[in-house]
Design an enzyme around this catalytic site. Structure first.
Site, PDB file in Angstrom:
ATOM      1  N   ASP A 198       0.462  -1.314  -0.330  1.00 24.46           N
ATOM      2  CA  ASP A 198      -0.017  -0.129  -0.408  1.00 24.46           C
ATOM      3  C   ASP A 198       1.042   0.955   0.288  1.00 24.46           C
ATOM      4  O   ASP A 198       0.483   2.242  -0.132  1.00 24.46           O
ATOM      5  CB  ASP A 198      -0.572   0.169   1.168  1.00 24.46           C
ATOM      6  CG  ASP A 198      -1.975  -0.711   1.049  1.00 24.46           C
ATOM      7  OD1 ASP A 198      -2.251  -1.309   0.175  1.00 24.46           O
ATOM      8  OD2 ASP A 198      -2.374  -1.225   2.026  1.00 24.46           O
TER       9      ASP A 198
HETATM   10  C1  GLC Z   1      -1.366  -3.914   5.330  1.00 22.02           C
HETATM   11  C2  GLC Z   1      -2.739  -4.021   4.455  1.00 22.02           C
HETATM   12  C3  GLC Z   1      -2.064  -5.008   3.500  1.00 22.02           C
HETATM   13  C4  GLC Z   1      -1.295  -4.357   2.192  1.00 22.02           C
HETATM   14  C5  GLC Z   1       0.079  -4.413   3.338  1.00 22.02           C
HETATM   15  C6  GLC Z   1       1.189  -3.629   2.611  1.00 22.02           C
HETATM   16  O1  GLC Z   1      -1.285  -5.661   6.453  1.00 22.02           O
HETATM   17  O2  GLC Z   1      -4.196  -4.109   5.058  1.00 22.02           O
HETATM   18  O3  GLC Z   1      -3.382  -4.745   2.737  1.00 22.02           O
HETATM   19  O4  GLC Z   1      -1.252  -5.649   1.357  1.00 22.02           O
HETATM   20  O5  GLC Z   1      -0.207  -3.396   4.588  1.00 22.02           O
HETATM   21  O6  GLC Z   1       0.775  -2.902   2.381  1.00 22.02           O
HETATM   22  C1  GLC Z   2      -0.632   2.087   5.670  1.00 26.24           C
HETATM   23  C2  GLC Z   2       0.402   0.992   6.459  1.00 26.24           C
HETATM   24  C3  GLC Z   2      -0.295   0.554   5.696  1.00 26.24           C
HETATM   25  C4  GLC Z   2      -1.223  -0.180   5.086  1.00 26.24           C
HETATM   26  C5  GLC Z   2      -2.216   1.042   5.197  1.00 26.24           C
HETATM   27  C6  GLC Z   2      -3.420   1.134   4.506  1.00 26.24           C
HETATM   28  O1  GLC Z   2      -0.330   2.710   4.987  1.00 26.24           O
HETATM   29  O2  GLC Z   2       1.783   1.358   5.711  1.00 26.24           O
HETATM   30  O3  GLC Z   2       0.385  -1.271   6.012  1.00 26.24           O
HETATM   31  O4  GLC Z   2      -2.006  -1.392   4.641  1.00 26.24           O
HETATM   32  O5  GLC Z   2      -1.865   2.285   5.869  1.00 26.24           O
HETATM   33  O6  GLC Z   2      -4.305   1.614   6.013  1.00 26.24           O
END
Ligand code: GLC
Ligand code: GLC
Length: 813
Positions: A487
């Site tokens: 993300d």
């Molecule tokens: C969080 C989110 C997941 C994403 C991950 C890496 O665990 O829930 O959807 O892939 O972060 O950013």
């Molecule tokens: C932030 C976090 C990630 C998560 C995303 C969505 O970017 O670092 O882990 O998946 O939020 O909530």
């Protein structure tokens, strides 16, 4: 390393983690509830409850990031003479003579002893009921008669957890309660649009109560010394506005040796619109009375608890291993499966790191979670797949999240995460392999929940694949969109505004050249699955069409995605390499190593082996493999959130446990059992618990999302425990790739990948209507099944053909 203190230990026989010191390095929590009514509970009874949706239907109030930490929960105050104490130590923190918290499968039992009195509370949510039971047992172990004053305490949340903590101009005037006998009803907003209320009941006569927080606690007191408790006298306060609470007051006399049970019930009720009131302003309590009647004696509560335990027995009997290694067995048989179920129920919404107001259910998250529990509750997995697919758009793109209460896509977060569609294949294939239920492919499923837009689920899978193919970049690799699995790798979102969320800032995809090698690998893995599925259902034309796309993608990766020693991570907006030896920082990323090795891209040219070796060389450290190396040391406008985190945390070179299993599976497919195992054991909670409870900090019985990486200030420190894709991935990895018991369309494929030190082990696997007892003799081999004997007769190949009934299987490697 400093000598590590221990705060608890596993009790495998009871499937419990036993905490013996209340001052854990961080609250160590558990989850109650399995379907609609849920609670979080810490080892000192902190936490809260909600119905279905942690944001919109919060029943009790909780203050995150509080001082002290984890203040607020269901508290029992025992006043014995001048001493006031709580069985869970908090909030009074009166030193106890004995303290113990046992977190079990959907229940928690907290016991405290003080001055000859024992208070033991069993917390659980009975199956199919909308309530939390708190069975308090008081025992007088002293030789004198005890006159105790008992106060219960819950604080109501005004339903919407978000407005509850910000809209005070309104909230302080809306709170309403009713009191009837030993039941306190919370009915804020019931007078208008809500048709639900909550109650807190005890199955004993009470000698008083309080429902107004200020009266009970006192404006200048705290939960640790509520005025009413300190004075030993309830005020029978009636909340009008301000902050409604529920506290019962009971006088208890206990003879030496005497024991008494009290059943406290925190319940939730919904009424029909035209049956809301029994008299003007008076709520209709019929359903509450009925619920109370179902649980108003110790016998009834014990029965409900036994049912809950049987439910868990059944769930955990589906896959059981005996390896002789307790640390492995307890994770496989108990905690990993338990965490998967919790993750299924809660997605990423409510933990002590997820506030319950931020996120709905993730499209990709939920599909991944599915592989963690599909063997246990296939009908719910089936429903989940349909729910998720219903939020998809006609072009295959997806809402990134949806709200569990409405099952609608979440407009605030939107879509454009180009890995999302592939995960639908991943989840659906796992479901069909487990159940053999191909009929799910014919289910009619809408797009974006629009009536009239229904097509078959298979069609959804097809548009998912097509979404990738139709969104390729200059190197014929998948365009990344808003982001892929990571993300925080925001290649099309350029932000200098600190008030903007990276997750929602404008996605400038016009003219972008940003491509993802992670999606490329994911596409090849799920594409192969899709091709096999098409062949299975006799759609050879579609199989051939997609095989071509998979081959083309494989070629594109080999041509444009290889950096010499590892797979590149991405191309940015301008077409520059990310995750290359040419970069100053973050030269190598884990995601593309994981997915491209799982896809076995370029294995024949040595790419897989080199990539796996590079993971060991550059990503691995004492605590696991970091996400990227070296960490970013400054914010890079073109990369976004990933570079916003300090070195070693979260997506910037943290050990993001979720993606370690991808590399481990890559190792397994490559037959490197020693390496697979050593990576696995590094993030296996039972191994971590033995080594460092204080350093790791968070619960030692489950995986956390992130452990601080080697570039961090404090490597090894865990965060974001419980709700993480790590749970399902750890399960998938150990059950299918390490222990090698893999559900397949026609039976169970046996293909373990083990360290050469592995000894004989047995897996009991219930699969559809069959029970298999599979004993594996590794003979020092890391990979490769030599022979399978099924019910006494050798079979060809390594798939045990499915047939109902009991079967004995012997596997020689
Ligand atoms: C969080 C989110 C997941 C994403 C991950 C890496 O665990 O829930 O959807 O892939 O972060 O950013
Ligand atoms: C932030 C976090 C990630 C998560 C995303 C969505 O970017 O670092 O882990 O998946 O939020 O909530």
């Amino acid at each position: 390393m400093e000598q590590q203190k221990r705060y608890g230990h596993f009790d495998d026989q009871h499937r419990e983690y036993v905490i013996t010191d209340p001052q854990t390095p961080w609250p160590w929590i558990n989850y109650l509830g399995n379907e609609d009514f849920f609670s979080l509970i810490s080892n000192t009874a902190g936490g809260y409850s909600f119905y279905k949706d942690a944001k919109f239907r919060r029943i009790t109030r909780y203050r995150y990031n509080n001082v002290p930490m984890d203040n607020g929960g269901r508290y029992f105050y025992v006043k014995d003479g001048d001493t006031v104490w709580n069985p869970g130590w908090k909030p009074c923190k009166t030193p106890l003579d004995f303290y113990e918290c046992r977190h079990g499968m959907s229940y928690t039992r907290i016991t405290g002893r003080k001055n000859g009195v024992e208070a033991s509370v069993l917390f659980f949510v009975p199956l199919k009921k909308w309530c939390e039971v708190q069975k308090l047992t008081l025992t007088n172990n002293s030789s004198e008669t005890k006159q105790l004053k008992l106060f219960s305490f819950e604080e109501w949340c005004l339903w919407n957890a978000a407005t509850d903590m910000e809209n005070f101009q309104r909230n302080f005037s809306t709170g309403e309660v009713e009191i009837e006998g030993s039941t306190i009803y919370h009915k804020t907003e019931y007078r208008e649009r809500r048709n639900h209320y909550a109650f807190y009941h005890v199955n004993a006569e009470i000698q008083g109560f309080d429902t107004d927080r200020e009266t009970f606690v006192g404006l200048y007191n705290e939960f640790a010394d509520p005025q009413v408790v300190m004075e030993g006298k309830p005020r029978n306060s009636h909340a009008h506005g301000w902050s409604p609470i529920a506290s019962h007051y009971i006088e208890v006399t206990l003879q030496p040796g005497e024991q008494k049970d009290f059943v406290f019930l925190l319940g939730y009720i919904e009424n029909e619109q035209d049956e809301k009131f029994e008299a003007p302003q008076v709520i209709n309590k019929k359903k509450a009375h009925a619920l109370i009647a179902e649980l108003d004696t110790t016998a009834k509560v014990d029965k409900a608890f036994a049912e809950l335990c049987e439910y868990w027995d059944a769930l955990l009997n589906i896959y059981k291993v005996r390896t002789g290694n307790d640390k492995l067995d307890r994770m496989v048989n108990i905690w990993n499966q338990y965490q998967c179920m919790v993750t299924f129920n809660f997605s990423r919404s409510a933990s002590f790191f997820e506030s319950g107001v931020g996120r709905g259910m993730g499209f990709r998250d939920s599909n991944q979670d599915l592989v963690g529990f599909v063997h246990q509750i296939p009908p719910r997995a089936r429903q989940r797949i349909i729910d998720i697919a219903s939020t998809q758009f006609p072009d295959g793109g997806c809402y990134h999240q949806y709200q569990p209460l409405t099952k609608r896509g979440n407009n605030d977060i939107g879509g454009g995460f180009n890995d999302d569609p592939c995960w639908l294949i991943f989840g659906t294939v796992a479901y069909i392999k487990e159940t053999g239920d191909f009929s799910i492919l014919d289910e009619m499923v809408p797009f974006d929940n629009q009536p009239g837009s229904e097509v078959t689920l298979f069609e959804h899978l097809k548009v998912s694949m097509d979404h990738v193919i139709k969104n390729l970049g200059p190197h014929m690799l998948p365009l990344i969109g808003r982001a892929d699995w990571n993300d925080c790798l925001n290649l099309n979102c350029f932000s200098w505004d600190p008030n903007e969320s990276f997750q929602t800032t404008e996605n400038v995809s016009e003219g972008t050249k940003a491509e993802s090698l992670m999606i490329a690998g994911l596409f090849v893995v799920t594409g192969k699955d899709y091709v096999a599925l098409c062949k299975k259902i006799g759609n050879d034309a579609e199989a051939a069409r997609m095989q071509q796309a998979v081959d083309a993608m494989t070629d594109a990766v080999k041509k444009h995605g290889w950096d010499g020693e590892w797979y590149l991570r991405a191309y940015d907006f301008y077409g520059n390499k990310i995750g290359s030896n040419e970069c100053d920082e973050a030269k190598i990323f884990i995601e593309s190593q994981g997915w491209c090795t799982m896809a076995e891209i370029g294995a024949e040219d040595g790419m897989v082996a080199k990539s796996l070796d590079s993971c060991k060389k550059y990503l691995e450290c004492e605590h696991g493999m970091v996400l990227n190396n070296p960490a970013f040391t400054k914010y890079i406008y073109e990369y976004g959130e990933i570079s916003s985190y300090p070195e070693g945390y979260k997506e910037n070179a943290g050990i993001f446990c979720h993606n370690n299993p991808w590399v481990i599976i890559g190792e397994c497919l490559a037959g490197r059992g020693n390496d697979a195992w050593s990576h696995y054991a590094k993030i296996l909670p039972s191994y971590v618990e033995e080594k460092y409870q204080t350093l790791h900090k968070v619960e030692p019985y489950v995986n956390c999302q992130m452990v601080a990486g080697k570039d961090a200030f404090k490597p090894g420190e865990g965060k974001n425990s419980w709700l993480t894709g790590t749970a399902a991935w750890m399960w998938y990895t150990v059950s299918e790739f390490i222990l090698g018991i893999k559900p397949d369309y026609d039976g169970i494929r046996i293909d373990p990948c083990l360290p050469e030190t592995a000894t004989d082990y047995t897996v009991q696997r219930r699969f559809r209507d069959a029970d298999y007892e599979i004993t594996i003799h590794p003979n020092g081999q890391q990979k490769g099944v030599k022979q399978i004997v099924l019910d006494g007769s050798p079979i060809e190949g390594n798939v045990i053909p499915y047939s109902a009934g009991k079967h004995m299987v012997e596997v020689t490697m």
